[in-house]
Scaffold this motif. Sequence first.
Motif, PDB file in Angstrom:
ATOM      1  N   HIS A   2     -25.591  23.175   0.420  1.00 35.43           N
ATOM      2  CA  HIS A   2     -26.580  24.059  -0.336  1.00 35.43           C
ATOM      3  C   HIS A   2     -26.267  25.567   0.246  1.00 35.43           C
ATOM      4  CE1 HIS A   2     -28.422  20.436  -0.130  1.00 35.43           C
ATOM      5  NE2 HIS A   2     -29.872  20.758  -0.670  1.00 35.43           N
ATOM      6  N   VAL A   3     -26.398  26.303  -1.050  1.00 34.78           N
ATOM      7  CA  VAL A   3     -26.075  27.564  -0.882  1.00 34.78           C
ATOM      8  C   VAL A   3     -27.070  28.429  -1.197  1.00 34.78           C
ATOM      9  CG1 VAL A   3     -24.964  29.885  -2.371  1.00 34.78           C
ATOM     10  CG2 VAL A   3     -23.486  27.935  -2.172  1.00 34.78           C
ATOM     11  N   VAL A   4     -27.856  28.527  -0.120  1.00 36.04           N
ATOM     12  CA  VAL A   4     -29.066  29.950  -0.298  1.00 36.04           C
ATOM     13  C   VAL A   4     -28.081  31.159  -0.072  1.00 36.04           C
ATOM     14  CG1 VAL A   4     -31.333  30.609   1.394  1.00 36.04           C
ATOM     15  CG2 VAL A   4     -29.836  28.264   1.687  1.00 36.04           C
ATOM     16  N   ARG A   5     -28.926  31.788  -1.688  1.00 40.72           N
ATOM     17  CA  ARG A   5     -28.188  33.370  -1.669  1.00 40.72           C
ATOM     18  C   ARG A   5     -29.076  34.105  -2.243  1.00 40.72           C
ATOM     19  NH1 ARG A   5     -23.332  31.874  -5.927  1.00 40.72           N
ATOM     20  NH2 ARG A   5     -24.910  30.506  -7.214  1.00 40.72           N
ATOM     21  N   GLY A   6     -29.163  35.556  -2.891  1.00 45.84           N
ATOM     22  CA  GLY A   6     -29.626  35.833  -3.799  1.00 45.84           C
ATOM     23  C   GLY A   6     -30.267  35.696  -5.183  1.00 45.84           C
ATOM     24  N   GLU A  37     -29.669  37.720  -7.067  1.00 47.11           N
ATOM     25  CA  GLU A  37     -28.787  38.211  -7.864  1.00 47.11           C
ATOM     26  C   GLU A  37     -27.666  37.478  -8.587  1.00 47.11           C
ATOM     27  OE1 GLU A  37     -29.945  38.977  -4.554  1.00 47.11           O
ATOM     28  OE2 GLU A  37     -28.290  39.464  -3.855  1.00 47.11           O
ATOM     29  N   TRP A  38     -27.824  36.447  -7.624  1.00 48.91           N
ATOM     30  CA  TRP A  38     -26.389  35.519  -8.265  1.00 48.91           C
ATOM     31  C   TRP A  38     -26.434  34.582  -9.005  1.00 48.91           C
ATOM     32  CZ3 TRP A  38     -22.067  38.274  -6.543  1.00 48.91           C
ATOM     33  CH2 TRP A  38     -21.959  38.606  -5.618  1.00 48.91           C
ATOM     34  N   LEU A  39     -27.618  35.011  -9.398  1.00 49.80           N
ATOM     35  CA  LEU A  39     -28.886  33.736 -10.619  1.00 49.80           C
ATOM     36  C   LEU A  39     -27.353  34.123 -11.807  1.00 49.80           C
ATOM     37  CD1 LEU A  39     -30.129  31.207 -10.426  1.00 49.80           C
ATOM     38  CD2 LEU A  39     -32.046  33.115 -11.420  1.00 49.80           C
ATOM     39  N   ASN A  75     -17.721  35.063   7.231  1.00 48.52           N
ATOM     40  CA  ASN A  75     -17.960  36.656   7.008  1.00 48.52           C
ATOM     41  C   ASN A  75     -16.939  36.290   5.547  1.00 48.52           C
ATOM     42  OD1 ASN A  75     -19.553  38.133   8.638  1.00 48.52           O
ATOM     43  ND2 ASN A  75     -18.016  37.011   9.988  1.00 48.52           N
ATOM     44  N   GLU A  76     -17.640  37.825   4.622  1.00 47.43           N
ATOM     45  CA  GLU A  76     -16.964  37.571   3.104  1.00 47.43           C
ATOM     46  C   GLU A  76     -16.359  39.105   3.011  1.00 47.43           C
ATOM     47  OE1 GLU A  76     -19.587  35.703  -0.004  1.00 47.43           O
ATOM     48  OE2 GLU A  76     -18.915  34.040   0.927  1.00 47.43           O
ATOM     49  N   ASP A  77     -15.500  39.016   3.494  1.00 45.74           N
ATOM     50  CA  ASP A  77     -14.607  40.098   3.662  1.00 45.74           C
ATOM     51  C   ASP A  77     -13.731  40.757   2.692  1.00 45.74           C
ATOM     52  OD1 ASP A  77     -13.186  39.263   4.340  1.00 45.74           O
ATOM     53  OD2 ASP A  77     -12.693  40.018   5.947  1.00 45.74           O
ATOM     54  N   THR A 117     -25.449  24.082   5.373  1.00 50.45           N
ATOM     55  CA  THR A 117     -25.458  25.834   4.809  1.00 50.45           C
ATOM     56  C   THR A 117     -24.162  26.677   5.583  1.00 50.45           C
ATOM     57  OG1 THR A 117     -26.995  26.245   6.531  1.00 50.45           O
ATOM     58  CG2 THR A 117     -27.610  24.755   4.701  1.00 50.45           C
ATOM     59  N   ARG A 118     -24.497  27.962   4.841  1.00 52.83           N
ATOM     60  CA  ARG A 118     -23.806  28.433   5.077  1.00 52.83           C
ATOM     61  C   ARG A 118     -24.188  30.474   4.841  1.00 52.83           C
ATOM     62  NH1 ARG A 118     -23.405  31.063   0.898  1.00 52.83           N
ATOM     63  NH2 ARG A 118     -22.199  30.964  -0.943  1.00 52.83           N
ATOM     64  N   PHE A 119     -24.294  30.609   5.718  1.00 59.04           N
ATOM     65  CA  PHE A 119     -23.935  32.605   5.972  1.00 59.04           C
ATOM     66  C   PHE A 119     -23.776  33.082   5.435  1.00 59.04           C
ATOM     67  CE2 PHE A 119     -26.336  36.498   7.714  1.00 59.04           C
ATOM     68  CZ  PHE A 119     -26.378  37.232   7.020  1.00 59.04           C
ATOM     69  N   ALA A 120     -23.644  33.758   4.112  1.00 59.16           N
ATOM     70  CA  ALA A 120     -21.896  34.639   4.053  1.00 59.16           C
ATOM     71  C   ALA A 120     -22.214  35.510   3.659  1.00 59.16           C
ATOM     72  CB  ALA A 120     -21.143  33.792   3.011  1.00 59.16           C
ATOM     73  N   PRO A 121     -22.583  36.617   4.711  1.00 63.64           N
ATOM     74  CA  PRO A 121     -22.449  37.949   4.335  1.00 63.64           C
ATOM     75  C   PRO A 121     -21.255  39.294   3.711  1.00 63.64           C
ATOM     76  CG  PRO A 121     -22.874  37.610   6.307  1.00 63.64           C
ATOM     77  CD  PRO A 121     -22.923  35.957   5.903  1.00 63.64           C
ATOM     78  N   SER A 122     -21.290  39.853   3.199  1.00 68.82           N
ATOM     79  CA  SER A 122     -20.112  41.069   3.066  1.00 68.82           C
ATOM     80  C   SER A 122     -20.359  42.002   4.753  1.00 68.82           C
ATOM     81  CB  SER A 122     -20.359  42.219   2.165  1.00 68.82           C
ATOM     82  OG  SER A 122     -19.771  40.456   1.002  1.00 68.82           O
ATOM     83  N   PRO A 123     -19.407  41.919   5.082  1.00 69.48           N
ATOM     84  CA  PRO A 123     -20.170  42.521   6.438  1.00 69.48           C
ATOM     85  C   PRO A 123     -19.442  44.002   6.127  1.00 69.48           C
ATOM     86  CG  PRO A 123     -17.416  41.670   6.760  1.00 69.48           C
ATOM     87  CD  PRO A 123     -18.372  41.050   5.664  1.00 69.48           C
ATOM     88  N   THR A 151     -11.948  37.313  -6.002  1.00 74.19           N
ATOM     89  CA  THR A 151     -13.416  37.982  -6.412  1.00 74.19           C
ATOM     90  C   THR A 151     -14.402  37.048  -5.339  1.00 74.19           C
ATOM     91  OG1 THR A 151     -13.583  36.863  -7.740  1.00 74.19           O
ATOM     92  CG2 THR A 151     -12.127  38.897  -8.385  1.00 74.19           C
ATOM     93  N   TYR A 152     -15.106  38.075  -4.890  1.00 76.47           N
ATOM     94  CA  TYR A 152     -16.065  36.455  -4.233  1.00 76.47           C
ATOM     95  C   TYR A 152     -16.529  35.559  -5.442  1.00 76.47           C
ATOM     96  CZ  TYR A 152     -20.885  34.223  -3.786  1.00 76.47           C
ATOM     97  OH  TYR A 152     -22.190  34.060  -3.693  1.00 76.47           O
ATOM     98  N   HIS A 153     -16.730  35.535  -6.815  1.00 79.24           N
ATOM     99  CA  HIS A 153     -16.389  33.945  -7.657  1.00 79.24           C
ATOM    100  C   HIS A 153     -15.915  33.291  -7.243  1.00 79.24           C
ATOM    101  CE1 HIS A 153     -19.576  36.074  -9.974  1.00 79.24           C
ATOM    102  NE2 HIS A 153     -18.290  37.016 -10.056  1.00 79.24           N
TER     103      HIS A 153
HETATM  104  N1  GLU Z   1     -21.503  37.758  -0.056  1.00 75.77           N
HETATM  105  C1  GLU Z   1     -22.061  37.710  -1.238  1.00 75.77           C
HETATM  106  C2  GLU Z   1     -23.122  38.722  -0.884  1.00 75.77           C
HETATM  107  O1  GLU Z   1     -23.110  39.458   0.704  1.00 75.77           O
HETATM  108  C3  GLU Z   1     -22.904  35.883   0.043  1.00 75.77           C
HETATM  109  C4  GLU Z   1     -23.293  35.010  -1.148  1.00 75.77           C
HETATM  110  C5  GLU Z   1     -23.354  34.192  -0.863  1.00 75.77           C
HETATM  111  O2  GLU Z   1     -24.230  33.391   0.249  1.00 75.77           O
HETATM  112  O3  GLU Z   1     -22.746  33.465  -2.089  1.00 75.77           O
HETATM  113  O4  GLU Z   1     -24.192  38.945  -1.678  1.00 75.77           O
END
Ligand code: GLU
Length: 550
Positions: free
Chosen positions: A249-253, A255-257, A73-75, A37-43, A233-235
């Motif tokens: 496993h991607v855990v995300r909000g 809003e990405w559905l 880190n999704e920067d 799993t990963r936590f992938a925040p945009s800083p 881009t993010y996608h």
């Molecule tokens: N960087 C995306 C965000 O902050 C992450 C979405 C994801 O976890 O794939 O919303």
Amino acid sequence: MTNKDLANIIFPDITKTIEDYKNMYPARNLEEGAKVTRFAPSPTGFMHLGGFYQAIIDKVLAHNSKGIFYLRNEDTDQKREVKEAVELIMTTLNYYNVTPDEYEFNDEVIGNYGPYIQSKRKEIYHTFIKHLIEIDRAYPCFCKKEELDEMRTKQEKYKSRIGYYGRYAKCRNLSIDEKIEKIKNGEEYVIRFKSLGDNEKRFFFDDLVRGTLSLPENDQDIVIMKSNDKLPTYHFAHFVDDYLMHTTHVVRGEEWLPSVPVHIELFKAFDAKAPKYIHTPLIVKKEGNSVRKLSKRKDPEATMSYYEENGYPQEAVIESLMTIINSNYEEWHDKNPDKTYLDFTFSPKKMSATGGALYDMEKLNNISKNFISKLSAIEVYDRLSNWAKTYDKEFFELITKYKEYTINILNIEREQKKPRKDYENYKGIKPQIWYMYDELFDTKEKEYDFQNITDKDEIKLILNTYMEKYYDESDDKDTWFNKVKKLSEELGYASNMKEYKENPDNFKGNVADVSTVIRVVVTTSSMTPDLYEILKLLGKTRILKRINLI
Ligand code: GLU
């Protein structure tokens, strides 16, 4: 000219192939069923409660399955200041002990699947984009903003779907030579993915929270590389990274559905298996009779720093989130009080798929009160001291100077079967025990409310009689209380509540009124923990001094 030539013109310096990268990032050597799993925040310089709650799910999933939880880190949105923002994310995770197994921080890279910062992975993304151009699944698009705006207006007017697809995807139809010529002329471009989907068709998608969903195929030629900084881009970036880092496993909000069809098509284009997706419900809060999204602007509790500043125990914050993550968590925790959240088996199916996840500060306060009440006095002291060091220097110095004394104060009605549940957080301790310190007592504007007894002379009489005839520092609790009763009797107050209730007119008041006078004079408050303990800790000199103040 061929697409290969076009790809070489766009990316002349890219010499590696996607095969090279596949070899550099081989399958992970993990047990069967282990989850990555990963936590992938945009800083952004801000850590939202919603992000942290996803990180907890990531951590639990990986931990439950002996897998890996990593931080990425999704920067790719370079408008933002990244360094401090990355630091904030990492220090927050560390503060809660939700430390990732793999991460990149301060030039230190832990793990073999890095870099874990997207802006450092440009070459990798370019290699993947170059491949797509070669196989005619991506192309440069030269449409200017005004053209796109115009197109959008038209689509709105004719009630067509909005976007760059089908006959609207103008640059898709340029010949290779035209594209090359425009590039050579220095025209600006983005790179778009060439979709092969049909919006009329649907496919089944399994979201682990919502179950099987029927979604329309993607047909949008989405932008995968921006023109100015050539970053993806993010996608696209998330696809490349989750693919190479072997995320399961991607855990995300949630809003990405709506982006799922795009993402599934990207994985397909590379013949790659898509990870499983857990789209987490939004965190909502009650406001009046309705619920609304927890807002960074309106709700201080939406920011992780709020909990640190107020000194909520990390365990309580995590626990309060666990209760909204899985509805059966509380019951499990009651049955397994000695286990931690990491031992809990998270089930995405038990997340609330509709209506959001209801977060409630009241709940956190209760969990926190309970948690703090079960700590030993020394533990509370250490945590309080740690908190105060940053957030209340003056108090920190005081409790450091009077360490043993403070531990004794914190020990009042603690370390017993039913401990007192006074403190919701460390910040709330000082307002409840300040009167135990002369330094704070002497300097504070005081208001005394002696409750039922209001006559000043009577108050003085009670206190003086008490100190002269009944006070003895060495009394045990029973002896002490018997003496307060005797004091009451001597001055015409009932020492027995039953008798008092039967004949209130026979007395000036009762023993509770008398002890309230003693309590208020030493603390200013009529609501305190055990008075006997307080008097014992204060000692005779201080009690006398306080009596003299009124
Ligand atoms: N960087 C995306 C965000 O902050 C992450 C979405 C994801 O976890 O794939 O919303």
